[in-house]
Motif scaffolding. Sequence first.
Motif, mmCIF file in Angstrom:
data_model
loop_
_atom_site.group_PDB
_atom_site.id
_atom_site.type_symbol
_atom_site.label_atom_id
_atom_site.label_comp_id
_atom_site.label_asym_id
_atom_site.label_seq_id
_atom_site.Cartn_x
_atom_site.Cartn_y
_atom_site.Cartn_z
ATOM 1 N N UNK A 591 30.865 -32.920 -0.717
ATOM 2 C CA UNK A 591 30.242 -31.479 -1.049
ATOM 3 C C UNK A 591 31.011 -30.753 -1.802
ATOM 4 N N UNK A 592 30.625 -30.467 -3.042
ATOM 5 C CA UNK A 592 31.229 -29.902 -4.021
ATOM 6 C C UNK A 592 31.151 -28.288 -4.094
ATOM 7 N N UNK A 593 30.151 -27.860 -3.616
ATOM 8 C CA UNK A 593 29.830 -26.434 -3.499
ATOM 9 C C UNK A 593 29.118 -26.018 -2.447
ATOM 10 N N UNK A 594 29.241 -24.740 -2.001
ATOM 11 C CA UNK A 594 28.456 -24.179 -0.958
ATOM 12 C C UNK A 594 28.372 -22.514 -1.053
ATOM 13 N N UNK A 595 27.337 -21.951 -0.756
ATOM 14 C CA UNK A 595 27.154 -20.696 -0.977
ATOM 15 C C UNK A 595 26.999 -20.052 0.331
ATOM 16 N N UNK A 596 26.582 -18.805 0.505
ATOM 17 C CA UNK A 596 26.447 -17.958 1.797
ATOM 18 C C UNK A 596 25.062 -18.577 2.580
ATOM 19 N N UNK A 597 24.297 -18.849 1.945
ATOM 20 C CA UNK A 597 23.111 -19.272 2.454
ATOM 21 C C UNK A 597 23.184 -20.778 3.213
ATOM 22 N N UNK A 598 24.175 -21.401 2.517
ATOM 23 C CA UNK A 598 24.599 -22.492 2.900
ATOM 24 C C UNK A 598 25.564 -22.722 3.994
ATOM 25 N N UNK A 599 26.306 -21.707 4.026
ATOM 26 C CA UNK A 599 27.286 -21.427 5.261
ATOM 27 C C UNK A 599 26.364 -20.823 6.519
ATOM 28 N N UNK A 600 25.318 -20.195 6.159
ATOM 29 C CA UNK A 600 24.572 -19.596 7.441
ATOM 30 C C UNK A 600 23.737 -20.868 7.888
ATOM 31 N N UNK A 601 23.380 -21.589 6.946
ATOM 32 C CA UNK A 601 22.663 -22.885 7.682
ATOM 33 C C UNK A 601 23.479 -23.742 8.584
ATOM 34 N N UNK A 602 24.979 -23.739 8.173
ATOM 35 C CA UNK A 602 25.764 -24.707 9.109
ATOM 36 C C UNK A 602 25.882 -23.902 10.263
ATOM 37 N N UNK A 603 26.095 -22.522 10.057
ATOM 38 C CA UNK A 603 26.370 -21.787 11.592
ATOM 39 C C UNK A 603 25.007 -21.903 12.374
ATOM 40 N N UNK A 604 23.692 -21.940 11.837
ATOM 41 C CA UNK A 604 22.499 -21.913 12.645
ATOM 42 C C UNK A 604 22.307 -23.516 13.326
ATOM 43 N N UNK A 605 22.801 -24.469 12.612
ATOM 44 C CA UNK A 605 22.823 -25.731 12.918
ATOM 45 C C UNK A 605 23.890 -25.919 14.215
ATOM 46 N N UNK A 606 24.878 -25.218 14.029
ATOM 47 C CA UNK A 606 25.887 -25.470 15.198
ATOM 48 C C UNK A 606 25.252 -24.765 16.381
ATOM 49 N N UNK A 607 24.551 -23.600 16.031
ATOM 50 C CA UNK A 607 24.104 -22.988 17.401
ATOM 51 C C UNK A 607 22.739 -23.801 17.922
ATOM 52 N N UNK A 608 22.220 -24.354 17.107
ATOM 53 C CA UNK A 608 21.044 -25.365 17.461
ATOM 54 C C UNK A 608 21.364 -26.403 18.390
ATOM 55 N N UNK A 609 22.451 -27.025 18.013
ATOM 56 C CA UNK A 609 23.148 -28.150 18.462
ATOM 57 C C UNK A 609 23.855 -27.793 19.994
ATOM 58 N N UNK A 610 24.442 -26.579 19.821
ATOM 59 C CA UNK A 610 25.068 -26.211 21.046
ATOM 60 C C UNK A 610 24.177 -26.028 22.240
#
Length: 681
Positions: A591-610
């Motif tokens: 993963x060569x780059x990430x922006x704020x929307x991508x970080x938010x997607x990671x956090x939402x994915x973490x919450x959903x999986x949790x």
Amino acid sequence: MGGSSSKVPATRPDGRPEQQDPSLPSTVMETVQNLKIHKVSSVERKQSTLFSLSAQGLITHFSPLRRGKSDQSFRSRLLLVLQYLFPILDWAPQYNLQFLKSDICSGIAIATLAIPQGISCAKLANLPPIMGLYTNFVPPLIYAVLGNSRELSVGPSSILSLVLGSILSEVLSPEIQPTLYLQVALTATFFAGLFQASLGLLRLGFVMDYLSKPTLMGFMHGAAIITVMEQLKNLLGLIHFTKKTGLVGILGSIYDNRGEFSGETLAMGLLILVFLMIATKLSSKRPHLFWVGVVAPIASLILSTIFVFSTKAHTRGIKIIGHTEEGINPPSLKMLIFKGPYTAQAVKIGVATGILGLTDVIAQGRTFASFRNYQINENKEIRGVGVMNVIGSCFSCFVASGSLSRTTLNHSTGSKTTVSNIVMASILLVMMRFLMPLIHYTPNVNFAAIIIMAVIKIIDFKAASRLWKVDKLDFITYLSAFFGVTFLTVQTGLIIAVGISIFKILMHVTRPNIVMMGNVPGTQSYRNLEQYEDAKRVSSFLILGVESPIYFANSTYFKLRILRWVKEEEERAISNVECGIKCVVLDMSTVTAIDTTGIEALLQLQKTLKKRSLELVLVNPVGDVAVKLRASEAWKIFGSKRIYMRIDEAIAAISWLLNGMPSKATFNKKSWIIYDNEIAI
């Protein structure tokens, strides 16, 4: 997570001794003490806003003087500026007599092609034949100063001439409105050059990379076929012919005007074609006879002109060029139109031909530079071609680009620098000034044969078949562009080609590639399960490799695709009576780059999986990805126990956290013992 493992008996976090697996040999247990979980760097880099923008290419991209150093003198920096603006200053100090000899030979060779091709391309664009020679005179002189390809021979191009003539003919009639037609053609050339020069000055040459090779191949093949079909007018001696560029319209026009066929014209055309084919075949089969293919076009012009003059064949239906003006390029600045109903058409045609012209220049420049192991500066090249066309439009030239046949000849005859273009232009100067009456009796069918021979070399259906074998989507892209040009119009085909390129980019941008990974037995490597048949799934873990940046354009798909992977793996585990998924591991090493929307997607994915009692672990976030995660709340939420440097370390650590005991049968029958922030095998 740093520090090496202690060699004292391992203890659990509650202080009780860890029970080691008695099935493991003592020698294995002795080697596990030195293994540790490596900590992923979370050091925050302090950067100014200006530096941050610069690092992302928003400032340095526009800096042409990045080679300059602060301690250089004013004279040195001025020289860098001049060398950037005028590439000829880069190599001129090293120019020598040997280079001059090679360039003179190459210049003479390409001039023999430039004369018939220039006239042929002018006729292809429905312009006066002399303009083909004009376009082979001024643009090469400008390019010699501003271009940085050593082999590129510039001038009129058959494909560009076809596009220019085809689109213009749909708007104006060159027979009924010749002056207005010429004005719009010159204005389109001006806007083509302005568009090209703007891309070069703003260092936006990278946009040309968005036109994929299959798209361009389909467009070129379609345009080449239409070019050949349109030349049947001159080959058959037709008087009336359609203005349409679609294959069906052209064939219909030939059928409707079949009563105008001229047997003498057709016979002469076929003889010239056979002559050119034999010469081309001979020069390709026997490299030492390459000059045969070089002189064949000019030889055919001389022989056919002598034949027509001596036999008075023009009185029996064979059309000739007729009177052609003498002299060098007259100024045409006053002919450019910047207001009125045809200005918009000129801009549209200019942009279309400008894009195609740059594609030719960049493709040929890259190819021949690689043969001699040097690099071209594409932005300099684009800027030089743009200025060349802007100035050319003011001196009776239509749009110019690189000529593949002349560039190939220029390379094969040993051209060293762009001086070969100057030599070619000098020969054309003599031709225009003193020898124009000699082509009065040259038959039009001769130019039709030369054009046909030139463009059929472009068609390479074997390359198209290779697209099918390698990438089906690329083949569909090729066919779409090809049929768009062949059965509709060249303009429509160009729009389709550009549209398909953009669509393909959006497909790759919005649909990042995510692969399922497994452990390769006997190693600690994790690879794509589809690519490596030996790779095995890890029980209770879903390991996914993300092979794309994560940002606003694909964040939604990224999240949904991973959740779909989870669902599919849970269903598979149930059907196979296996342990369900307990943790999702994301390998972010690619993963060569990430922006704020991508970080938010990671956090939402973490919450959903949790919420589904699943852990989400990140592995090896690199470069700016780690920096941005650190700057956001993601680093704190994931914590040090959810971010690891290697997949095997992540699995070992999570195995302990989830089960309170080491994970067996996962790592080549080795038992993992973890305590605090250390791990042993």
